[in-house]
Design an enzyme around this catalytic site. Structure first.
Site, short mmCIF file in Angstrom:
data_model
loop_
_atom_site.label_atom_id
_atom_site.label_comp_id
_atom_site.label_asym_id
_atom_site.label_seq_id
_atom_site.Cartn_x
_atom_site.Cartn_y
_atom_site.Cartn_z
N HIS A 22 0.84 -1.19 0.00
CA HIS A 22 0.00 0.00 0.00
C HIS A 22 0.88 1.25 0.00
CE1 HIS A 22 -2.70 2.90 2.38
NE2 HIS A 22 -3.07 2.93 1.12
N ASP A 69 -4.99 3.67 -4.59
CA ASP A 69 -5.08 4.15 -3.22
C ASP A 69 -6.28 5.08 -3.06
OD1 ASP A 69 -4.59 5.08 -0.63
OD2 ASP A 69 -2.43 5.14 -0.95
N TYR A 118 10.32 12.49 -14.00
CA TYR A 118 11.50 11.62 -14.02
C TYR A 118 11.98 11.33 -12.60
CZ TYR A 118 12.10 12.66 -19.06
OH TYR A 118 11.93 12.80 -20.40
#
Length: 153
Positions: A22, A69, A118
């Site tokens: 999670h 989530d 990035y």
């Protein structure tokens, strides 16, 4: 073959998805993204591949088994178009449709500036490269939880 499992999900990808916990993040990137060099700095340390498929199709496969989530505001993010942060290219619109379908609700993408993307990707659990040829087919997803029916929400 396995029943009820998207055939795009190879053993390496399934292992990574199962190993994530999670709050861990996963990157799905296009063919132009520096996936190999970025993935070397990720938690997994090597690039995973879903060659020959578009980013939206890869998202459909991954989100068929991975919940997003629900405890954070933005469990899904997209790379911004350089110089046009409000522009939403077709690949991102298609990806948004896949995310919403997988979750059964609206889950709007947060946007991330290219170089910030990035950096965030380097900290992700894993990076999955696709055969997506369109630019800006790059996304970050935060893994959620699957709770037992009698668990407190």
């Amino acid at each position: 073959m396995l029943k009820n499992l998207d055939p795009l999900l190879n053993a390496d990808v399934l292992h990574a998805l199962r190993s994530m916990g999670h709050g861990d993040e996963l990157v799905i990137c296009d063919a132009n993204f520096p996936g190999d060099s970025v993935a070397r700095e990720s938690v997994l340390g090597n690039l995973l591949r879903l060659d020959g498929v578009s980013a939206p199709r890869a998202i459909r496969a991954v989100l068929s088994v991975m919940p997003l989530d629900t405890f954070i505001e933005h469990p899904a993010s997209r790379m911004e178009v350089v110089g046009e942060p409000q522009t939403i290219p077709a690949v991102q619109r298609e990806a948004q449709t896949e995310v919403n379908a997988a979750e059964g609700r609206e889950v709007p993408f947060a946007s991330i500036e290219r170089f910030a993307f990035y950096e965030r990707a380097r900290k992700a659990y894993c990076v999955i490269a696709t055969g997506e040829e369109r630019g800006y087919g790059c996304f970050v997803f935060t893994k959620g939880v699957l709770l037992a029916p009698d668990a407190p929400r």
